[in-house]
Design a protein around this motif. Structure first.
Motif, PDB file in Angstrom:
ATOM      1  N   LEU A  30       0.801  -1.223   0.000  1.00 43.55           N
ATOM      2  CA  LEU A  30       0.000   0.000   0.000  1.00 43.55           C
ATOM      3  C   LEU A  30       0.833   1.272   0.000  1.00 43.55           C
ATOM      4  O   LEU A  30       1.984   1.283   0.440  1.00 43.55           O
ATOM      5  N   MET A  31       0.214   2.344  -0.497  1.00 43.12           N
ATOM      6  CA  MET A  31       0.788   3.685  -0.480  1.00 43.12           C
ATOM      7  C   MET A  31      -0.357   4.680  -0.372  1.00 43.12           C
ATOM      8  O   MET A  31      -1.519   4.324  -0.620  1.00 43.12           O
ATOM      9  N   ARG A  32      -0.043   5.895  -0.041  1.00 46.43           N
ATOM     10  CA  ARG A  32      -1.085   6.922  -0.089  1.00 46.43           C
ATOM     11  C   ARG A  32      -1.533   7.089  -1.538  1.00 46.43           C
ATOM     12  O   ARG A  32      -0.749   6.899  -2.479  1.00 46.43           O
ATOM     13  N   LYS A  33      -2.778   7.443  -1.725  1.00 48.46           N
ATOM     14  CA  LYS A  33      -3.406   7.445  -3.036  1.00 48.46           C
ATOM     15  C   LYS A  33      -2.638   8.259  -4.070  1.00 48.46           C
ATOM     16  O   LYS A  33      -2.410   7.804  -5.198  1.00 48.46           O
ATOM     17  N   GLU A  34      -2.231   9.463  -3.736  1.00 50.01           N
ATOM     18  CA  GLU A  34      -1.510  10.331  -4.684  1.00 50.01           C
ATOM     19  C   GLU A  34      -0.178   9.720  -5.073  1.00 50.01           C
ATOM     20  O   GLU A  34       0.210   9.733  -6.244  1.00 50.01           O
ATOM     21  N   ALA A  35       0.531   9.171  -4.097  1.00 51.75           N
ATOM     22  CA  ALA A  35       1.824   8.551  -4.363  1.00 51.75           C
ATOM     23  C   ALA A  35       1.665   7.288  -5.209  1.00 51.75           C
ATOM     24  O   ALA A  35       2.494   6.998  -6.078  1.00 51.75           O
ATOM     25  N   ALA A  36       0.588   6.533  -4.950  1.00 51.62           N
ATOM     26  CA  ALA A  36       0.337   5.305  -5.707  1.00 51.62           C
ATOM     27  C   ALA A  36       0.088   5.618  -7.183  1.00 51.62           C
ATOM     28  O   ALA A  36       0.608   4.936  -8.077  1.00 51.62           O
ATOM     29  N   ALA A  37      -0.703   6.657  -7.450  1.00 50.47           N
ATOM     30  CA  ALA A  37      -0.992   7.043  -8.839  1.00 50.47           C
ATOM     31  C   ALA A  37       0.279   7.487  -9.555  1.00 50.47           C
ATOM     32  O   ALA A  37       0.513   7.151 -10.720  1.00 50.47           O
ATOM     33  N   ALA A  38       1.123   8.234  -8.847  1.00 52.22           N
ATOM     34  CA  ALA A  38       2.384   8.696  -9.444  1.00 52.22           C
ATOM     35  C   ALA A  38       3.323   7.515  -9.707  1.00 52.22           C
ATOM     36  O   ALA A  38       4.036   7.495 -10.719  1.00 52.22           O
ATOM     37  N   LEU A  39       3.316   6.535  -8.815  1.00 43.22           N
ATOM     38  CA  LEU A  39       4.172   5.359  -9.008  1.00 43.22           C
ATOM     39  C   LEU A  39       3.733   4.584 -10.247  1.00 43.22           C
ATOM     40  O   LEU A  39       4.565   4.081 -11.007  1.00 43.22           O
ATOM     41  N   GLU A  40       2.435   4.490 -10.469  1.00 44.89           N
ATOM     42  CA  GLU A  40       1.930   3.808 -11.663  1.00 44.89           C
ATOM     43  C   GLU A  40       2.437   4.503 -12.926  1.00 44.89           C
ATOM     44  O   GLU A  40       2.841   3.846 -13.890  1.00 44.89           O
ATOM     45  N   SER A  41       2.413   5.830 -12.926  1.00 41.69           N
ATOM     46  CA  SER A  41       2.887   6.585 -14.089  1.00 41.69           C
ATOM     47  C   SER A  41       4.373   6.335 -14.318  1.00 41.69           C
ATOM     48  O   SER A  41       4.822   6.165 -15.463  1.00 41.69           O
ATOM     49  N   LEU A  42       5.144   6.307 -13.237  1.00 46.45           N
ATOM     50  CA  LEU A  42       6.582   6.055 -13.338  1.00 46.45           C
ATOM     51  C   LEU A  42       6.837   4.666 -13.927  1.00 46.45           C
ATOM     52  O   LEU A  42       7.644   4.500 -14.836  1.00 46.45           O
ATOM     53  N   PHE A  43       6.156   3.656 -13.399  1.00 46.29           N
ATOM     54  CA  PHE A  43       6.344   2.283 -13.875  1.00 46.29           C
ATOM     55  C   PHE A  43       5.908   2.134 -15.327  1.00 46.29           C
ATOM     56  O   PHE A  43       6.559   1.434 -16.104  1.00 46.29           O
ATOM     57  N   ASN A  44       4.818   2.797 -15.700  1.00 45.95           N
ATOM     58  CA  ASN A  44       4.332   2.712 -17.084  1.00 45.95           C
ATOM     59  C   ASN A  44       5.349   3.289 -18.059  1.00 45.95           C
ATOM     60  O   ASN A  44       5.593   2.720 -19.130  1.00 45.95           O
ATOM     61  N   GLN A  45       5.947   4.431 -17.699  1.00 47.08           N
ATOM     62  CA  GLN A  45       6.941   5.041 -18.571  1.00 47.08           C
ATOM     63  C   GLN A  45       8.191   4.178 -18.641  1.00 47.08           C
ATOM     64  O   GLN A  45       8.797   4.027 -19.715  1.00 47.08           O
ATOM     65  N   ALA A  46       8.577   3.603 -17.516  1.00 45.99           N
ATOM     66  CA  ALA A  46       9.748   2.728 -17.502  1.00 45.99           C
ATOM     67  C   ALA A  46       9.535   1.547 -18.451  1.00 45.99           C
ATOM     68  O   ALA A  46      10.426   1.185 -19.230  1.00 45.99           O
ATOM     69  N   GLU A  47       8.357   0.975 -18.405  1.00 44.75           N
ATOM     70  CA  GLU A  47       8.055  -0.173 -19.263  1.00 44.75           C
ATOM     71  C   GLU A  47       8.119   0.218 -20.738  1.00 44.75           C
ATOM     72  O   GLU A  47       8.607  -0.548 -21.571  1.00 44.75           O
ATOM     73  N   LYS A  48       7.650   1.421 -21.052  1.00 45.68           N
ATOM     74  CA  LYS A  48       7.702   1.902 -22.439  1.00 45.68           C
ATOM     75  C   LYS A  48       9.137   2.018 -22.933  1.00 45.68           C
ATOM     76  O   LYS A  48       9.407   1.895 -24.128  1.00 45.68           O
ATOM     77  N   GLU A  49      10.042   2.268 -22.012  1.00 47.86           N
ATOM     78  CA  GLU A  49      11.451   2.437 -22.371  1.00 47.86           C
ATOM     79  C   GLU A  49      12.257   1.165 -22.111  1.00 47.86           C
ATOM     80  O   GLU A  49      13.480   1.201 -22.008  1.00 47.86           O
ATOM     81  N   ASN A  50      11.520   0.056 -21.990  1.00 50.08           N
ATOM     82  CA  ASN A  50      12.155  -1.254 -21.812  1.00 50.08           C
ATOM     83  C   ASN A  50      12.964  -1.345 -20.513  1.00 50.08           C
ATOM     84  O   ASN A  50      14.005  -2.000 -20.449  1.00 50.08           O
ATOM     85  N   ILE A  51      12.458  -0.669 -19.479  1.00 49.07           N
ATOM     86  CA  ILE A  51      13.053  -0.716 -18.150  1.00 49.07           C
ATOM     87  C   ILE A  51      12.092  -1.501 -17.254  1.00 49.07           C
ATOM     88  O   ILE A  51      10.955  -1.070 -17.026  1.00 49.07           O
ATOM     89  N   HIS A  52      12.537  -2.636 -16.768  1.00 50.36           N
ATOM     90  CA  HIS A  52      11.651  -3.519 -15.998  1.00 50.36           C
ATOM     91  C   HIS A  52      12.007  -3.461 -14.514  1.00 50.36           C
ATOM     92  O   HIS A  52      13.029  -3.993 -14.082  1.00 50.36           O
ATOM     93  N   ILE A  53      11.166  -2.802 -13.754  1.00 52.34           N
ATOM     94  CA  ILE A  53      11.369  -2.675 -12.313  1.00 52.34           C
ATOM     95  C   ILE A  53      10.180  -3.269 -11.567  1.00 52.34           C
ATOM     96  O   ILE A  53       9.089  -3.413 -12.124  1.00 52.34           O
ATOM     97  N   LEU A  54      10.412  -3.616 -10.305  1.00 55.86           N
ATOM     98  CA  LEU A  54       9.362  -4.204  -9.484  1.00 55.86           C
ATOM     99  C   LEU A  54       9.343  -3.516  -8.122  1.00 55.86           C
ATOM    100  O   LEU A  54      10.379  -3.094  -7.605  1.00 55.86           O
ATOM    101  N   ALA A  55       8.146  -3.414  -7.547  1.00 51.96           N
ATOM    102  CA  ALA A  55       8.000  -2.834  -6.221  1.00 51.96           C
ATOM    103  C   ALA A  55       8.251  -3.909  -5.170  1.00 51.96           C
ATOM    104  O   ALA A  55       7.933  -5.081  -5.384  1.00 51.96           O
ATOM    105  N   GLN A  56       8.812  -3.485  -4.046  1.00 49.29           N
ATOM    106  CA  GLN A  56       9.179  -4.443  -3.006  1.00 49.29           C
ATOM    107  C   GLN A  56       8.523  -4.169  -1.661  1.00 49.29           C
ATOM    108  O   GLN A  56       8.011  -5.069  -1.014  1.00 49.29           O
ATOM    109  N   SER A  57       8.519  -2.879  -1.244  1.00 52.80           N
ATOM    110  CA  SER A  57       7.978  -2.599   0.084  1.00 52.80           C
ATOM    111  C   SER A  57       7.526  -1.150   0.207  1.00 52.80           C
ATOM    112  O   SER A  57       8.311  -0.223   0.017  1.00 52.80           O
ATOM    113  N   GLY A  58       6.244  -0.974   0.547  1.00 56.58           N
ATOM    114  CA  GLY A  58       5.676   0.360   0.692  1.00 56.58           C
ATOM    115  C   GLY A  58       5.362   0.691   2.143  1.00 56.58           C
ATOM    116  O   GLY A  58       6.260   0.808   2.966  1.00 56.58           O
TER     117      GLY A  58
END
Length: 276
Positions: free
Chosen positions: A129-157
């Motif tokens: 879990l994360m606070r709602k605003e931070a969670a939405a921003a994290l999704e945007s970060l991960f989506n852009q990373a994936e578009k650039e062939n950068i594969h990251i995973l979340a571990q602990s919030g």
């Protein structure tokens, strides 16, 4: 007759020349009304310089006014147990929790949500879990990373106060003392994870571990260079240990909003320095 004609022609020519030649007074009057081109250019440049100075002064004034709006570290604490300062603004996006400033033991964010990003595990547990605003921003970060062939995973919030107590007790036993344990983990209440604004991330190239080597991977470098575009900073930077109180952690991302994150990134500073 010939002489008369020559004289007449001479007189007429002289009169015409006199009429066409400006007098000394006329030349002086003309010089007073028409400026030298170089003087006009100098005046124009001076006007531009004056305008630029006004713009610069206004920008500096606006920047100072913005800084005045930021809560300073001294303004967001009250004295707690054992002489430790307790923050009075735990819900603030710019809240600072560190070895000198604890979150209230009963603080739980009221807007926790699970970001839609890949994790290193599948269980539904609070650390997703994360606070709602931070969670939405994290999704945007991960989506852009994936578009650039950068594969990251979340571990602990998110990490509750009680969870922090259990983790710290385990590390104190593992390392032989609370002092040694505090080099790698936070005392209860001093962890940013309790704010719901932080997420630890990793990648396959780091063997899904939270290690300094992550910072040297393709994924770690991309995150360090792009996280601010989504409101995140690498919270514990290399060379800033004396300020943050913690070792370098390239995996620990902290949400502060795009404006603050961009400034912190460009100035190579910490959150503490930004708010000081």
């Amino acid at each position: 007759m010939k002489l008369f004609k020559k004289m007449s022609i001479g007189v007429i020519a002289l009169a015409a020349l006199t009429a066409c030649t400006p007098t000394v007074n006329q030349v002086e009057d003309h010089e007073q009304t028409v400026k030298n081109p170089s003087e006009e250019t100098a005046d124009h440049l001076q006007e531009n310089n004056d305008e630029n100075k006004k713009d610069s002064d206004q920008a500096a004034k606006n920047n100072n006014e913005e800084k005045k709006k930021l809560p300073t570290l001294a303004e967001t604490i009250t004295k707690g147990e054992n002489g430790k300062d307790v923050v009075t603004n735990p819900n603030d996006i710019l809240v600072v929790a560190n070895k000198e400033r604890r979150l209230p033991s009963d603080y739980i964010p009221d807007d926790l949500a699970e970001p839609n990003v890949p994790f290193t595990f599948e269980e539904d547990v609070p650390k997703k879990l994360m606070r709602k605003e931070a969670a939405a921003a994290l999704e945007s970060l991960f989506n852009q990373a994936e578009k650039e062939n950068i594969h990251i995973l979340a571990q602990s919030g998110y990490r509750s106060y009680e969870t922090q107590q259990a983790i710290f007790a385990y590390n104190a036993k593992r390392y032989g003392s609370e002092e040694e344990a505090n080099k790698v983990s936070a005392y209860p209440g001093e962890s940013e994870h309790q704010t719901g604004l932080s997420m630890d991330i990793t990648s396959s190239s780091a063997e899904y571990q939270l290690v300094e080597a992550f910072g040297e991977t393709k994924e770690g470098r991309w995150v360090a260079e792009n996280a601010h575009k989504f409101g995140y900073i690498v919270r514990y930077q290399k060379g800033k240990e004396q300020i943050t109180g913690y070792q370098y952690e390239p995996w620990h991302l902290r949400y502060v909003g795009i404006e603050a994150a961009s400034h912190i990134y460009k100035q190579n500073m910490t959150l503490e320095e930004y708010l000081q």
